[in-house]
Enzyme design. Structure first.
Site, mmCIF file in Angstrom:
data_model
loop_
_atom_site.group_PDB
_atom_site.id
_atom_site.type_symbol
_atom_site.label_atom_id
_atom_site.label_comp_id
_atom_site.label_asym_id
_atom_site.label_seq_id
_atom_site.Cartn_x
_atom_site.Cartn_y
_atom_site.Cartn_z
ATOM 1 N N GLY A 187 54.154 -22.126 51.928
ATOM 2 C CA GLY A 187 53.702 -23.432 52.400
ATOM 3 C C GLY A 187 54.437 -24.583 51.743
ATOM 4 C CB SER A 188 57.157 -25.641 51.134
ATOM 5 O OG SER A 188 57.638 -24.570 51.923
#
Length: 219
Positions: A187-188
């Site tokens: 997640g980024s």
């Protein structure tokens, strides 16, 4: 792409140890309980698909910039270049791509280029969709120079769950449009700083594919 490529995509080398750990834990869970074993199996399948590394086919035209990441375009804004790369004297359009935990997290170069600089900066782990994540989160900067002599920047930003930014390119090396340059775990976000001589084609809220979706065209 055939059905086998969809069901069993190529695995990024960063994922091998995580898949192995998940399989071991699943086996232990199965010895304890079938329910726990099933949960472990679901987690293992998710880990495998998180680290998938499918082939992508870029336009191979340096008049275009392609998306550096899979996900949703969360922001498009006019801004100065990153001071960490000594680019703050120039104006850019920053396009931000937010990757959730179900997106492919392999990052790709938007244009044929030379990597001129790489700079890592430690920081926080705020939700990567927030505006202040660009200034406060752990991140990695790349300055690139296109074959058309256009200087631009890429920033990999760790998110709320992400705890490692992986860089797979090297300074002063040449790369083709769509080549892999790194990965961010769990997640980024990736920001692309587009020079003003490009017309922006991307739209906020658009779903994009790394190495293939068109971001901008040179005027």
């Amino acid at each position: 792409m055939n059905i086998l490529d969809i069901l069993l995509p190529k695995l990024h080398k960063e994922g091998h140890k995580f898949v192995t750990i998940s399989l071991i834990i699943t086996f232990v869970f199965l010895l304890i309980s079938k329910v726990l074993g099933l949960i472990g199996l679901v987690v293992t399948i998710w880990v495998f698909y998180f680290f998938r590394d499918p082939d992508r086919y870029s336009i191979q035209d340096n008049n275009y910039l392609v998306s550096p990441a899979d996900g949703i375009i969360s922001q498009i804004t006019e801004i100065e270049g990153p001071k960490e790369l000594n680019m703050e004297s120039n104006k850019f359009t920053r396009i931000s791509v937010f990757m959730n935990v179900f997106d492919c997290h392999v990052n790709r170069l938007p244009v044929e280029c030379t990597v001129k600089d790489i700079f890592y900066k430690p920081g926080k782990f705020l939700n990567a969709s927030l505006d202040k994540a660009s200034e406060e989160n752990e991140r990695n900067y790349l300055k690139i120079l296109s074959q058309g002599n256009d200087e631009m920047a890429l920033v990999q930003i760790a998110g709320l769950v992400a705890r490692r930014i992986v860089v797979s390119c090297s300074k002063d090396q040449n790369y083709k449009q769509g080549d892999r340059f790194g990965l961010i775990r769990f997640g980024s976000r990736v920001d692309l700083y587009v020079p003003n001589k490009f017309k922006i084609l991307a739209k906020k809220g658009q779903a994009v594919t790394a190495g293939e979706s068109l971001f901008a065209i040179k005027n």
